[in-house]
Write a protein that holds these residues in place. Structure first.
Motif, PDB file in Angstrom:
ATOM      1  N   VAL A 254       1.022  -1.383  -0.067  1.00 25.34           N
ATOM      2  CA  VAL A 254       0.114  -0.021   0.016  1.00 25.34           C
ATOM      3  C   VAL A 254       0.890   1.112   0.033  1.00 25.34           C
ATOM      4  O   VAL A 254       1.745   1.376   1.059  1.00 25.34           O
ATOM      5  N   PRO A 255       1.043   1.923  -1.108  1.00 25.74           N
ATOM      6  CA  PRO A 255       1.714   3.242  -1.071  1.00 25.74           C
ATOM      7  C   PRO A 255       1.870   3.927   0.073  1.00 25.74           C
ATOM      8  O   PRO A 255       0.620   4.446   0.559  1.00 25.74           O
ATOM      9  N   ASP A 256       2.862   4.442   0.609  1.00 27.71           N
ATOM     10  CA  ASP A 256       3.041   5.147   1.917  1.00 27.71           C
ATOM     11  C   ASP A 256       2.334   4.689   3.147  1.00 27.71           C
ATOM     12  O   ASP A 256       2.290   5.553   4.061  1.00 27.71           O
ATOM     13  N   LYS A 257       1.961   3.353   2.961  1.00 29.16           N
ATOM     14  CA  LYS A 257       1.386   2.767   4.127  1.00 29.16           C
ATOM     15  C   LYS A 257       1.999   1.576   4.652  1.00 29.16           C
ATOM     16  O   LYS A 257       2.420   1.118   5.675  1.00 29.16           O
ATOM     17  N   PHE A 258       2.337   0.833   3.646  1.00 31.33           N
ATOM     18  CA  PHE A 258       2.610  -0.473   3.978  1.00 31.33           C
ATOM     19  C   PHE A 258       3.778  -1.114   3.153  1.00 31.33           C
ATOM     20  O   PHE A 258       3.517  -1.411   1.818  1.00 31.33           O
ATOM     21  N   GLN A 259       5.015  -1.426   3.669  1.00 36.63           N
ATOM     22  CA  GLN A 259       5.930  -1.846   2.725  1.00 36.63           C
ATOM     23  C   GLN A 259       6.716  -2.993   3.426  1.00 36.63           C
ATOM     24  O   GLN A 259       6.791  -3.173   4.597  1.00 36.63           O
ATOM     25  N   ILE A 309       7.024  -2.672   7.479  1.00 38.65           N
ATOM     26  CA  ILE A 309       6.885  -1.322   7.793  1.00 38.65           C
ATOM     27  C   ILE A 309       5.334  -1.203   7.619  1.00 38.65           C
ATOM     28  O   ILE A 309       5.084  -1.055   6.450  1.00 38.65           O
ATOM     29  N   PHE A 310       4.921  -0.566   8.630  1.00 39.77           N
ATOM     30  CA  PHE A 310       3.296  -0.233   8.513  1.00 39.77           C
ATOM     31  C   PHE A 310       3.319   1.252   9.203  1.00 39.77           C
ATOM     32  O   PHE A 310       3.426   1.530  10.635  1.00 39.77           O
ATOM     33  N   LYS A 311       2.508   2.040   8.273  1.00 40.48           N
ATOM     34  CA  LYS A 311       2.367   3.484   8.706  1.00 40.48           C
ATOM     35  C   LYS A 311       0.839   3.650   8.851  1.00 40.48           C
ATOM     36  O   LYS A 311       0.444   4.217   7.513  1.00 40.48           O
ATOM     37  N   PRO A 312       0.064   3.595   9.734  1.00 39.82           N
ATOM     38  CA  PRO A 312      -1.262   3.516   9.741  1.00 39.82           C
ATOM     39  C   PRO A 312      -1.875   5.183   9.553  1.00 39.82           C
ATOM     40  O   PRO A 312      -2.773   5.412   8.982  1.00 39.82           O
ATOM     41  N   LEU A 316       2.488   7.584  13.294  1.00 35.84           N
ATOM     42  CA  LEU A 316       2.655   6.667  13.755  1.00 35.84           C
ATOM     43  C   LEU A 316       3.407   5.605  12.587  1.00 35.84           C
ATOM     44  O   LEU A 316       2.841   5.496  11.700  1.00 35.84           O
ATOM     45  N   THR A 317       4.630   5.152  13.072  1.00 37.76           N
ATOM     46  CA  THR A 317       5.361   4.202  12.273  1.00 37.76           C
ATOM     47  C   THR A 317       5.408   2.940  13.149  1.00 37.76           C
ATOM     48  O   THR A 317       6.006   3.041  14.443  1.00 37.76           O
ATOM     49  N   THR A 318       5.203   1.698  12.499  1.00 37.28           N
ATOM     50  CA  THR A 318       5.498   0.460  13.263  1.00 37.28           C
ATOM     51  C   THR A 318       6.288  -0.326  12.513  1.00 37.28           C
ATOM     52  O   THR A 318       5.872  -0.355  11.347  1.00 37.28           O
ATOM     53  N   ALA A 391       8.455   0.953  17.065  1.00 38.50           N
ATOM     54  CA  ALA A 391       7.482   1.890  16.704  1.00 38.50           C
ATOM     55  C   ALA A 391       7.889   2.959  17.383  1.00 38.50           C
ATOM     56  O   ALA A 391       8.723   3.480  18.014  1.00 38.50           O
ATOM     57  N   LYS A 392       7.263   4.095  16.570  1.00 35.29           N
ATOM     58  CA  LYS A 392       7.573   5.572  16.772  1.00 35.29           C
ATOM     59  C   LYS A 392       6.124   6.584  16.501  1.00 35.29           C
ATOM     60  O   LYS A 392       5.448   6.052  15.463  1.00 35.29           O
ATOM     61  N   TYR A 393       5.844   7.214  17.582  1.00 36.70           N
ATOM     62  CA  TYR A 393       4.836   8.089  17.417  1.00 36.70           C
ATOM     63  C   TYR A 393       5.144   9.672  17.306  1.00 36.70           C
ATOM     64  O   TYR A 393       5.667  10.007  18.452  1.00 36.70           O
ATOM     65  N   GLN A 394       4.766  10.126  16.345  1.00 35.45           N
ATOM     66  CA  GLN A 394       5.580  11.752  16.459  1.00 35.45           C
ATOM     67  C   GLN A 394       4.149  12.645  17.110  1.00 35.45           C
ATOM     68  O   GLN A 394       3.302  12.968  16.366  1.00 35.45           O
ATOM     69  N   PHE A 395       4.401  12.861  18.269  1.00 31.03           N
ATOM     70  CA  PHE A 395       3.224  13.659  18.906  1.00 31.03           C
ATOM     71  C   PHE A 395       2.950  15.070  18.410  1.00 31.03           C
ATOM     72  O   PHE A 395       2.171  15.581  18.164  1.00 31.03           O
ATOM     73  N   THR A 396       4.311  16.004  18.293  1.00 32.97           N
ATOM     74  CA  THR A 396       4.618  17.104  17.612  1.00 32.97           C
ATOM     75  C   THR A 396       5.635  17.418  16.978  1.00 32.97           C
ATOM     76  O   THR A 396       6.508  16.247  16.908  1.00 32.97           O
ATOM     77  N   ASN A 397       5.955  18.367  16.403  1.00 38.73           N
ATOM     78  CA  ASN A 397       7.118  18.553  15.581  1.00 38.73           C
ATOM     79  C   ASN A 397       8.491  18.494  16.406  1.00 38.73           C
ATOM     80  O   ASN A 397       9.452  18.098  16.018  1.00 38.73           O
TER      81      ASN A 397
END
Length: 504
Positions: A254-259, A309-312, A316-318, A391-397
């Motif tokens: 899924v482009p930009d979502k699942f690699q 690599i899944f970016k829902p 969020l990146t898992t 996993a990584k969650y970007q809360f703010t910049n």
């Protein structure tokens, strides 16, 4: 009338826009080659505190690159120059010059503090060529970072600050060789790699790989020094004419979502072979040597690495990472850490009951483990596996939170941490308690070939050029493969490391 003028204005604006873009593209093509060279780099420093008795100049071998404990350290300083090879300019190069206190762990043999026998200050150096095949074929030749594994050598580009045990123990870091990457379409790319060796660039004692004599001084036996030897190169990468072969496939489900990324690497990095168990055990019992030329089919090392690599969401990146490794023949028995009759080996796996059919009935199977697999070619094989979730969650910049969990299962091989850790089975000179236990044969099993790590990493991007990462890390496993602050055997260790990176 107003609509006509509006339409005319829009047409004129579009025409000028297209003309401007064409002029910009022409300007890019007219640039001199040195104007297409990109410069980048960083300065990376840290302070580490891990709850064991290592500190100061004493290496903390229970860590990965962060082996300076309870002190400040310059992790790495790097300057990169790169010219990309593309359709408009089909040649390029990359040059990475790096220094710092983690450099000694990138080339073999690890922990070499001087640079007499290696090129550690030159991390990468390769030449690139572009060919107009499908979406583009790029060929690189030279010294380059490995293609396999989830993490990379630059801490700033990983979710956690510290390198994990999976990458540090089971995967080579840098190779010398060639690679070809073919971009099939916008979603699929494939790569082929041809390296001098699978162990990674550097040297090992007397040209051997897998640590067979890798901790002894380099050079021929007669002269004993690489500086005076006329028989061997001091910089030896790949002791035989067999090259290591690797592959990579990347596909965006899924482009930009699942690699999905699938890596492989296989090689025979041995000179001496081990072609059947009968001769091997005769060597062990008689002390005689039966030289055998190493064989790719029998004495090989194979790695399979799967990354999902899944970016829902954008924040969020898992990532799930799985590595399967298999050592066969001499690649297994020559690996540093393999103990045919050691304390750890004996307690991990008792000798097989009964006799070995190929041998004299009076010969025991010392060092022959229960989970060793014998094939029709009388090969010996051991398997290791690793599992990793990040996993990584970007809360703010400004703020992000990273997570990493690792599980290394190497009980069939019995390594201290995993596959080929430096200084495994070497009792530190200041551990008189362990030395005494060793001398009377009562030392407890130090490990069971398994280990786990858990790391939480708050990341602060104070500016676009300044990053601060804080690793809160716990390492643990069965047995007592760590030491506490008093130097006593322990089943775990905790640590905090604060890293600051200025990048440009």
């Amino acid at each position: 009338m107003r609509n006509k003028y509006t339409l005319l204005a829009t047409f004129v604006a579009t025409l000028f826009s297209q003309t401007s873009l064409f002029a910009q593209e022409k300007k890019e093509k007219d640039k001199s080659w040195y104007e297409l060279v990109n410069f980048s780099g960083y300065v990376d420093v840290y302070y580490n505190y891990t709850t064991n008795n290592r500190q100061g100049a004493t290496q903390d071998t229970a860590g990965t690159f962060h082996q300076y404990n309870k002190q400040f350290a310059v992790n790495a300083v790097k300057l990169s120059m790169e010219k990309l090879a593309d359709k408009d300019s089909p040649w390029g190069f990359r040059l990475d010059m790096q220094n710092g206190q983690n450099n000694m762990y990138q080339e073999r043999p690890y922990q070499t503090t001087n640079s007499i026998h290696n090129m550690q200050l030159l991390q990468q150096a390769y030449v690139s060529a572009f060919f107009p095949v499908l979406k583009g074929l790029t060929v690189d030749v030279g010294k380059m970072a490995t293609h396999i594994g989830l993490e990379v050598l630059d801490s700033k580009d990983n979710i956690a600050y510290t390198i994990g045990y999976v990458f540090y123990n089971t995967i080579p870091f840098i190779h010398t060789g060639a690679r070809a990457n073919l971009q099939v379409n916008d979603r699929l790319s494939t790569s082929f790699y041809l390296y001098n060796s699978a162990q990674g660039t550097g040297y090992t004692g007397n040209g051997q790989q897998f640590g067979y004599v890798g901790i002894t001084p380099y050079g021929d036996a007669a002269q004993g020094s690489s500086l005076t030897s006329t028989q061997q190169h001091a910089y030896a990468d790949g002791p035989n004419p067999t090259r290591a072969i690797g592959t990579q496939v990347k596909y965006d489900l899924v482009p930009d979502k699942f690699q999905v990324v699938w890596n492989t690497l296989q090689a025979n990095d041995n000179i001496k072979g081990r072609q059947n168990n009968a001769l091997y055990y005769l060597e062990q019992t008689s002390g005689a040597s039966f030289p055998k030329q190493s064989n790719f089919r029998v004495d090989n090392w194979m790695i399979q690495n799967l990354i999902l690599i899944f970016k829902p969401t954008d924040r969020l990146t898992t990532i799930f990472d799985y590595t399967y490794g298999e050592r066969n023949g001499q690649t297994n028995t020559a690996a540093f850490g393999y103990e045919p009759g050691g304390v750890t080996r004996t307690k991990l796996n008792n000798a097989l009951p009964g006799l070995v059919p190929e041998l004299d009935p009076g010969l025991t199977a010392a060092g022959f483990t229960n989970d060793t697999n014998l094939s029709r070619e009388n090969r010996i094989k051991r398997i290791y596996q690793t599992f990793q979730l990040q996993a990584k969650y970007q809360f703010t910049n400004l703020f992000a939170l990273g997570f990493r969990y690792e599980y290394l299962d190497d009980k069939r091989y019995g390594g201290s941490l995993a596959v080929n850790p430096p200084l495994f089975a070497t009792t530190p000179v200041d551990r008189y308690d362990l030395k005494f236990q060793d001398s009377i044969g009562t030392r407890a099993t130090s490990n069971y070939g398994q280990i786990r790590t858990l790391t939480l990493t708050p990341t602060f991007d104070l500016t676009s050029n300044l990053q601060v990462k804080v690793d809160l890390r716990r390492d643990w496993g069965p047995g007592q493969q760590f030491v506490d602050l008093s130097g006593r055997p322990a089943s775990h260790q905790n640590g905090i490391i604060i890293g600051m990176v200025a990048k440009f």
